[in-house]
Design a protein around this motif. Structure first.
Motif, PDB file in Angstrom:
ATOM      1  N   LEU A 391       0.846  -1.193   0.000  1.00 14.83           N
ATOM      2  CA  LEU A 391       0.000   0.000   0.000  1.00 14.83           C
ATOM      3  C   LEU A 391       0.879   1.238   0.000  1.00 14.83           C
ATOM      4  O   LEU A 391       1.681   1.436   0.921  1.00 14.83           O
ATOM      5  N   GLY A 392       0.764   2.090  -1.001  1.00 18.79           N
ATOM      6  CA  GLY A 392       1.479   3.358  -0.992  1.00 18.79           C
ATOM      7  C   GLY A 392       0.899   4.263   0.073  1.00 18.79           C
ATOM      8  O   GLY A 392      -0.317   4.483   0.114  1.00 18.79           O
ATOM      9  N   ARG A 393       1.750   4.816   0.959  1.00 17.82           N
ATOM     10  CA  ARG A 393       1.236   5.580   2.099  1.00 17.82           C
ATOM     11  C   ARG A 393       1.666   7.041   2.112  1.00 17.82           C
ATOM     12  O   ARG A 393       0.885   7.915   2.444  1.00 17.82           O
ATOM     13  N   VAL A 394       2.923   7.329   1.791  1.00 21.50           N
ATOM     14  CA  VAL A 394       3.429   8.699   1.872  1.00 21.50           C
ATOM     15  C   VAL A 394       4.348   8.957   0.689  1.00 21.50           C
ATOM     16  O   VAL A 394       5.155   8.096   0.325  1.00 21.50           O
ATOM     17  N   VAL A 395       4.239  10.124   0.100  1.00 21.60           N
ATOM     18  CA  VAL A 395       5.177  10.525  -0.945  1.00 21.60           C
ATOM     19  C   VAL A 395       5.383  12.031  -0.850  1.00 21.60           C
ATOM     20  O   VAL A 395       4.445  12.782  -0.565  1.00 21.60           O
ATOM     21  N   GLY A 397       7.659  15.437  -2.788  1.00 19.37           N
ATOM     22  CA  GLY A 397       8.463  15.857  -3.929  1.00 19.37           C
ATOM     23  C   GLY A 397       7.822  15.617  -5.273  1.00 19.37           C
ATOM     24  O   GLY A 397       8.500  15.680  -6.303  1.00 19.37           O
ATOM     25  N   VAL A 398       6.509  15.327  -5.307  1.00 12.19           N
ATOM     26  CA  VAL A 398       5.824  15.101  -6.581  1.00 12.19           C
ATOM     27  C   VAL A 398       4.591  15.993  -6.649  1.00 12.19           C
ATOM     28  O   VAL A 398       4.046  16.422  -5.626  1.00 12.19           O
ATOM     29  N   ASP A 399       4.139  16.260  -7.873  1.00 11.24           N
ATOM     30  CA  ASP A 399       2.973  17.113  -8.073  1.00 11.24           C
ATOM     31  C   ASP A 399       1.654  16.349  -7.963  1.00 11.24           C
ATOM     32  O   ASP A 399       0.620  16.932  -7.667  1.00 11.24           O
ATOM     33  N   GLU A 400       1.703  15.050  -8.251  1.00 12.37           N
ATOM     34  CA  GLU A 400       0.492  14.229  -8.224  1.00 12.37           C
ATOM     35  C   GLU A 400       0.661  13.098  -7.204  1.00 12.37           C
ATOM     36  O   GLU A 400       0.903  11.941  -7.563  1.00 12.37           O
ATOM     37  N   PRO A 401       0.545  13.406  -5.908  1.00  6.93           N
ATOM     38  CA  PRO A 401       0.831  12.367  -4.899  1.00  6.93           C
ATOM     39  C   PRO A 401      -0.092  11.157  -4.988  1.00  6.93           C
ATOM     40  O   PRO A 401       0.364  10.019  -4.824  1.00  6.93           O
ATOM     41  N   THR A 402      -1.370  11.356  -5.270  1.00  3.94           N
ATOM     42  CA  THR A 402      -2.287  10.224  -5.315  1.00  3.94           C
ATOM     43  C   THR A 402      -1.892   9.245  -6.406  1.00  3.94           C
ATOM     44  O   THR A 402      -1.858   8.021  -6.200  1.00  3.94           O
ATOM     45  N   GLN A 403      -1.565   9.764  -7.563  1.00  2.00           N
ATOM     46  CA  GLN A 403      -1.165   8.920  -8.685  1.00  2.00           C
ATOM     47  C   GLN A 403       0.104   8.145  -8.365  1.00  2.00           C
ATOM     48  O   GLN A 403       0.210   6.954  -8.660  1.00  2.00           O
ATOM     49  N   HIS A 404       1.065   8.814  -7.746  1.00  2.00           N
ATOM     50  CA  HIS A 404       2.331   8.159  -7.420  1.00  2.00           C
ATOM     51  C   HIS A 404       2.140   7.095  -6.336  1.00  2.00           C
ATOM     52  O   HIS A 404       2.752   6.019  -6.393  1.00  2.00           O
ATOM     53  N   LEU A 405       1.304   7.370  -5.343  1.00  2.18           N
ATOM     54  CA  LEU A 405       1.057   6.383  -4.290  1.00  2.18           C
ATOM     55  C   LEU A 405       0.325   5.165  -4.844  1.00  2.18           C
ATOM     56  O   LEU A 405       0.632   4.021  -4.488  1.00  2.18           O
ATOM     57  N   CYS A 406      -0.649   5.387  -5.705  1.00  2.49           N
ATOM     58  CA  CYS A 406      -1.405   4.265  -6.275  1.00  2.49           C
ATOM     59  C   CYS A 406      -0.512   3.350  -7.107  1.00  2.49           C
ATOM     60  O   CYS A 406      -0.795   2.160  -7.244  1.00  2.49           O
TER      61      CYS A 406
END
Length: 507
Positions: A391-395, A397-406
């Motif tokens: 499960l992606g939980r924290v990110v 340094g990115v503009d689209e955190p939800t996309q990167h976590l998913c």
């Protein structure tokens, strides 16, 4: 020649056969061979067929079937069963998992293939098989936590303890649905003609199942709210208790029942709360993996309530420093390189101030981004009740955190084999060219979103158990992470892992 007890059992079984509803009578006729598939499954699990009595013989059976080979190796390499090792051969997998587990996989997989020809009954029977698998892992893990000398026996006994439910559901689904609502032996007798225990005992004798299983089915459970004293009380208490707990977990319409059974198990086993919860979490995880491996993908069992410390942390993204617009982040010299002593001292102070896993992990993520020189930092955690799921939980340094976590979220064995390999290690690794990894190592969605050429990947472990991983890079494509960056990462990572294990009471 039949012995006197055999004659008596035969007469008693004939009496029961006359009392039960017509759809169930053929079950008590040895000549009818009414349910050969189910009967053979029980005998294979109990090693009565003779061809699975040794690891070598069982390994040969598995190796002859590519589908079974895949299932056994996948289970053996999952985090639930081997958090540190990579197992590449079937003999090693059989030895590692144990004969009871592999026999169950073989027999259950074959039974599920047979049920594919019964689409109308398969959903119900799959749920019952899943419950039996969960019960077996719960009895095994609780017995292991108690140092029971032969937990494999608990596994097999718990698996078959409720075999009569599967038999009745297979032969007469309508009767089974009525039986689910029965509350007393008298209610059961109104449906079956005899109590469920008497029915199960007679059927086990008809199928010539071991005397120990027959005695177990007919044995009264230990008195509630008392500690088990004898080996027999422990055996019956764990097997019946595991089945009762899983049945309650599978029936969310009755809140509080699972908690009461859990308390009974704790009182009987005398396990400390932490040991009990860890055993139940491992059991649930293994039950999930076994069920999925035989093709049961739907959620049949809801995990029982757990103490907050055992749940997946709910971590909010920390506030991080934003690089100056006129100086790209990838070119900034990080504080760990310009002022290493002061930077690590500040980090150590932050770790000491952290009171729980959430704040420790957030502190680590923030420090790696602000002071470690990493442009993008992500944290993904394993689901403790299903450690094949990340499960992606924290990110940051990115503009689209939800996309990167998913892009982290998914199955380790199916979607993220690279991450699975990382989680089995103890030390961070530098992936110098992610595009050069094996084609199936990075999920295409992950590769497209992150567009990374190099990164640091590190397992987060509590003791020997991985709970998640860290991902750090210096931006997409051309921004390379160097061996020097890996050294900087290790300075933060080493201190954080020590703090995490101290907080867990391991150090």
């Amino acid at each position: 020649m039949q012995t006197a007890p055999s004659v008596m059992n035969s007469e008693a079984n004939n009496e029961i056969c006359a009392l039960v509803p017509p759809p169930l009578r053929r079950l008590f006729d040895p000549q009818a061979n009414a349910l050969p598939t189910l009967q053979a499954t029980c005998q294979k699990i109990l090693n009565m067929s003779g061809d699975t009595s040794s690891p070598d013989a069982l390994a040969q059976i598995v190796s002859r079937d590519p589908g079974l080979t895949c299932k056994v190796l996948q289970i053996a390499n999952g985090i639930a069963y081997s958090p540190q090792q990579t197992i590449t051969s079937v003999p090693h997998a059989v030895t590692w998992l144990g004969l009871d587990t592999v026999r169950t996989l073989v027999a259950t997989a074959q039974l599920m293939e047979h049920l594919a020809q019964m689409p109308d009954r398969r959903p119900l029977l799959s749920r019952l098989i899943a419950k039996a698998l969960f019960a077996s892992t719960h009895a095994f893990e609780l017995g292991t936590a108690m140092n029971y000398p032969q937990p494999g026996q608990l596994f097999s006994a718990a698996l078959l303890y409720s075999f009569v439910d599967l038999v009745i559901a297979y032969q007469a689904p309508d009767l089974y649905e009525l039986l689910v609502e029965a509350r007393t032996p008298a209610d059961e007798a109104n449906i079956l003609g005899v109590s469920k225990t008497r029915f199960a005992t007679a059927l086990a004798q008809t199928w010539v199942l071991p005397t120990g299983l027959v005695d177990l089915i007919s044995a009264p459970p230990p008195v509630a709210e008392t500690r088990w004293q004898t080996n027999q009380q422990i055996f019956v208490g764990l097997v019946s208790g595991a089945n009762n707990l899983v049945s309650a977990m599978a029936n969310p319409s009755k809140p509080g029942v699972a908690d009461r059974i859990r308390r009974t198990l704790q009182q009987g086993s005398a396990l400390p709360e932490r040991s009990l919860q860890e055993a139940l979490t491992r059991a649930f995880d293994k039950g999930r993996q076994l069920s999925r491996s035989v093709g049961i993908t739907e959620t049949v069992i809801a995990q029982a309530s757990a103490s907050p410390s055992t749940l997946t942390p709910s971590i909010s993204s920390p506030k991080v420093q934003t690089p100056s617009p006129d100086q790209p982040r990838s070119q900034t010299v990080p504080p760990i390189q310009t002022h290493p002593f002061e930077t690590l001292q500040k980090f150590q102070t932050s770790l000491l101030a952290a009171k729980d896993f959430n704040s420790l992990l957030s502190t680590l993520v923030k420090a790696l981004h602000d002071d470690g020189g990493f442009t993008r930092v992500a944290l993904a955690l394993l689901n403790p009740g299903d450690t094949d799921q990340l499960l992606g939980r924290v990110v940051v340094g990115v503009d689209e955190p939800t996309q990167h976590l998913c892009s982290f979220t998914g199955s380790l064995t199916v979607d993220h084999p690279l991450f699975l390999r990382v989680l089995k290690q103890h030390d961070p690794i530098l992936v110098s060219d992610a595009s050069a990894e094996e084609p199936q190592s990075l999920h295409p969605t992950f590769a497209a979103i992150w567009q990374t050429s190099s990164a640091v990947l590190a397992p987060i472990r509590v003791g020997n158990r991985p709970i998640g991983l860290l991902y750090c890079d210096r931006g997409p494509y051309s921004s390379q992470v160097s061996p020097h960056d890996l050294q900087s990462f290790q300075l933060f990572f080493g201190q954080a892992i020590l703090s995490i294990n101290r907080l867990a009471g391991i150090l």
